[in-house]
Design an enzyme around this catalytic site. Structure first.
Site, short mmCIF file in Angstrom:
data_model
loop_
_atom_site.label_atom_id
_atom_site.label_comp_id
_atom_site.label_asym_id
_atom_site.label_seq_id
_atom_site.Cartn_x
_atom_site.Cartn_y
_atom_site.Cartn_z
N LEU A 24 1.04 -1.04 0.16
CA LEU A 24 0.14 -0.01 -0.41
C LEU A 24 0.62 1.07 -0.12
O LEU A 24 1.88 1.13 1.24
CB LEU A 24 -1.06 -0.18 1.20
CG LEU A 24 -1.78 -1.09 1.38
CD1 LEU A 24 -2.97 -1.48 2.37
CD2 LEU A 24 -2.66 -0.89 -0.08
N GLY A 27 -1.85 5.91 -2.81
CA GLY A 27 -2.97 6.16 -3.50
C GLY A 27 -3.62 5.45 -3.61
O GLY A 27 -4.54 5.89 -3.31
N HIS A 28 -3.56 3.88 -2.98
CA HIS A 28 -4.14 3.22 -2.78
C HIS A 28 -5.33 3.68 -1.51
O HIS A 28 -5.90 3.71 -1.16
CB HIS A 28 -3.69 2.19 -1.52
CG HIS A 28 -3.01 1.27 -3.01
ND1 HIS A 28 -1.46 0.86 -2.68
CD2 HIS A 28 -3.41 0.39 -3.94
CE1 HIS A 28 -1.02 0.19 -3.81
NE2 HIS A 28 -2.34 -0.08 -4.38
N GLN A 139 -7.86 5.95 -11.73
CA GLN A 139 -7.88 6.68 -12.64
C GLN A 139 -5.76 5.80 -13.30
O GLN A 139 -5.90 6.18 -15.01
CB GLN A 139 -7.39 7.37 -13.10
CG GLN A 139 -8.18 8.22 -14.81
CD GLN A 139 -7.55 9.67 -14.66
OE1 GLN A 139 -8.54 10.90 -14.27
NE2 GLN A 139 -6.49 9.90 -16.10
N LYS A 140 -5.32 5.89 -12.47
CA LYS A 140 -3.76 5.23 -12.66
C LYS A 140 -3.84 4.04 -13.48
O LYS A 140 -2.97 4.03 -14.99
CB LYS A 140 -3.17 4.48 -11.87
CG LYS A 140 -1.76 4.04 -11.32
CD LYS A 140 -0.79 4.29 -12.07
CE LYS A 140 0.17 3.94 -12.63
NZ LYS A 140 0.38 2.74 -11.49
N GLN A 144 -8.82 -0.85 -17.20
CA GLN A 144 -8.75 -1.27 -16.10
C GLN A 144 -10.55 -1.11 -15.92
O GLN A 144 -11.23 -1.10 -15.69
CB GLN A 144 -7.76 -1.56 -15.09
CG GLN A 144 -8.98 -2.44 -14.05
CD GLN A 144 -7.92 -2.72 -12.93
OE1 GLN A 144 -7.03 -3.36 -12.05
NE2 GLN A 144 -7.54 -1.82 -11.16
N SER A 177 3.50 0.27 -7.17
CA SER A 177 4.17 -0.46 -6.03
C SER A 177 5.21 -1.11 -6.31
O SER A 177 6.43 -1.56 -6.23
CB SER A 177 2.60 -1.98 -5.38
OG SER A 177 1.96 -1.34 -4.83
N ARG A 178 5.35 -0.96 -7.94
CA ARG A 178 6.63 -0.91 -8.59
C ARG A 178 7.43 -1.14 -8.68
O ARG A 178 8.49 -0.48 -9.30
CB ARG A 178 5.68 -1.86 -9.97
CG ARG A 178 4.78 -2.88 -10.30
CD ARG A 178 4.56 -3.89 -11.37
NE ARG A 178 4.05 -4.68 -11.36
CZ ARG A 178 2.65 -4.75 -11.85
NH1 ARG A 178 1.97 -4.00 -12.39
NH2 ARG A 178 2.54 -6.44 -11.84
P1 AMP Z 1 -3.22 -2.25 -7.84
O1 AMP Z 1 -2.50 -3.00 -6.12
O2 AMP Z 1 -1.73 -1.90 -8.11
O3 AMP Z 1 -4.08 -3.25 -8.07
O4 AMP Z 1 -4.14 -0.74 -7.41
C1 AMP Z 1 -5.38 -1.11 -6.38
C2 AMP Z 1 -6.16 0.43 -7.35
O5 AMP Z 1 -5.09 2.03 -6.92
C3 AMP Z 1 -5.92 0.18 -8.58
O6 AMP Z 1 -7.35 0.91 -8.41
C4 AMP Z 1 -5.24 1.41 -8.44
O7 AMP Z 1 -5.59 2.30 -9.98
C5 AMP Z 1 -5.61 1.94 -8.08
N1 AMP Z 1 -3.87 2.77 -7.95
C6 AMP Z 1 -2.88 2.36 -8.09
N2 AMP Z 1 -1.77 3.68 -7.78
C7 AMP Z 1 -2.55 4.52 -7.77
C8 AMP Z 1 -2.23 5.95 -7.43
N3 AMP Z 1 -1.36 6.94 -7.93
N4 AMP Z 1 -3.61 7.35 -7.29
C9 AMP Z 1 -4.27 6.44 -7.16
N5 AMP Z 1 -5.10 5.58 -7.26
C10 AMP Z 1 -4.05 4.36 -7.07
#
Ligand code: AMP
Length: 276
Positions: A24, A27-28, A139-140, A144, A177-178
């Site tokens: 996390l 953004g999350h 929206q990142k 998706q 996260s990457r």
């Molecule tokens: P992930 O853990 O990468 O699968 O992301 C989980 C959720 O967090 C997804 O809806 C992503 O689009 C969102 N997310 C990832 N990075 C960001 C970010 N920088 N800003 C806002 N939401 C994000």
């Protein structure tokens, strides 16, 4: 999970849901905050979903700081954390997959075959476990968002999808996260994605509506970064995800790169001429 959600629903509480793969970052947490603003009880899931990773992708090395994630979720007001195991979600003999057509084919779908089938399958399963009134996506991951919205509409699902803005580091790089995989040089050059997208937005504000011109500016900006290899830079309609020459409605400018040293995949985007 379903027992918890049924009780909440019986009490008349609206459930807001944030699905994640953990590791996390802010953004999350911004999605969690959004969920808290639009619901009575906020649920987050952490599940690194094997079916959305290709065989040569980073499933096994994906960061899994589970205890720290639990702390972060809790201290940011998450009321329930759903973290099933792969064996729970995909038991032996599992054979059912959700296929959203056409809009899963371009952009990331072309680079990562099968990725969106994994995404739609796990998201539908998580929705059936959490039974949310509203789910929040970033929206990142614009494609998706568009695919999930389409699935919810097409399958008559009784819930709402909200899209939250991309949270960025102070230099403009989209949080991910990457990003932890990046070498210092890759990290410094990652800024070229948001910089190029920003220049395209500025040009649109000055009256340029030919997507070709804007794509050239983005591509030139990213190509200056010696550590980045472009996978795609495209302008598509936010509805059909078909390529568009002129900005006549909401247009998704999306880019994806792979870094040359650590092999990390980075994506970023902006919507010009409207919103998602
Ligand atoms: P992930 O853990 O990468 O699968 O992301 C989980 C959720 O967090 C997804 O809806 C992503 O689009 C969102 N997310 C990832 N990075 C960001 C970010 N920088 N800003 C806002 N939401 C994000």
């Amino acid at each position: 999970m379903q027992d918890f959600s049924r009780i909440q629903r019986t009490m008349g509480n609206r459930i807001g849901f944030v699905p994640t793969m953990g590791a996390l970052h802010k953004g999350h947490l911004s999605l969690l905050k959004y969920a808290q603003q639009v619901s009575d009880v906020s649920v987050m899931s952490i599940f690194v979903n094997p079916t959305q990773f290709g065989p040569a992708e980073d499933f096994s090395k994906y960061p899994r700081p589970f205890d720290a994630d639990c702390e972060r979720a809790k201290s940011n007001g998450c009321q329930a954390l759903f973290a099933p195991t792969p064996a729970t979600m995909y038991p032996k003999d599992y054979v059912t997959y959700v296929n959203v057509r056409t809009i899963t084919e371009p952009l990331c779908g072309a680079i990562r075959p099968g990725h969106f089938e994994g995404v739609t399958t796990i998201v539908l399963k998580l929705f059936n476990c959490v039974m949310p009134h509203i789910a929040i996506f970033g929206q990142k991951d614009a494609q998706q968002c568009i695919v999930i919205k389409r699935m919810v509409l097409d399958l008559n699902m009784d819930m709402h999808i909200a899209i939250a803005p991309t949270l960025r580091e102070s230099d403009g790089v989209a949080m991910s996260s990457r990003n932890s995989y990046l070498t210092p040089l890759e990290r410094s050059q990652a800024i070229s994605l948001s910089k190029g997208l920003g220049m395209a937005q500025d040009l649109f504000c000055k009256g340029v509506v030919q997507t070709g011109e804007l794509l050239t500016v983005i591509t030139q900006q990213i190509n200056q970064a010696t550590e980045l290899h472009i996978e795609y830079v495209e302008a598509v309609s936010t509805l059909s995800l078909e390529k568009t020459d002129i900005i006549a409605g909401p247009t998704l400018f999306a880019c994806a790169v792979r870094t040359k040293t650590s092999g990390t995949r980075l994506i970023d985007n902006c919507i010009i001429g409207g919103s998602l």
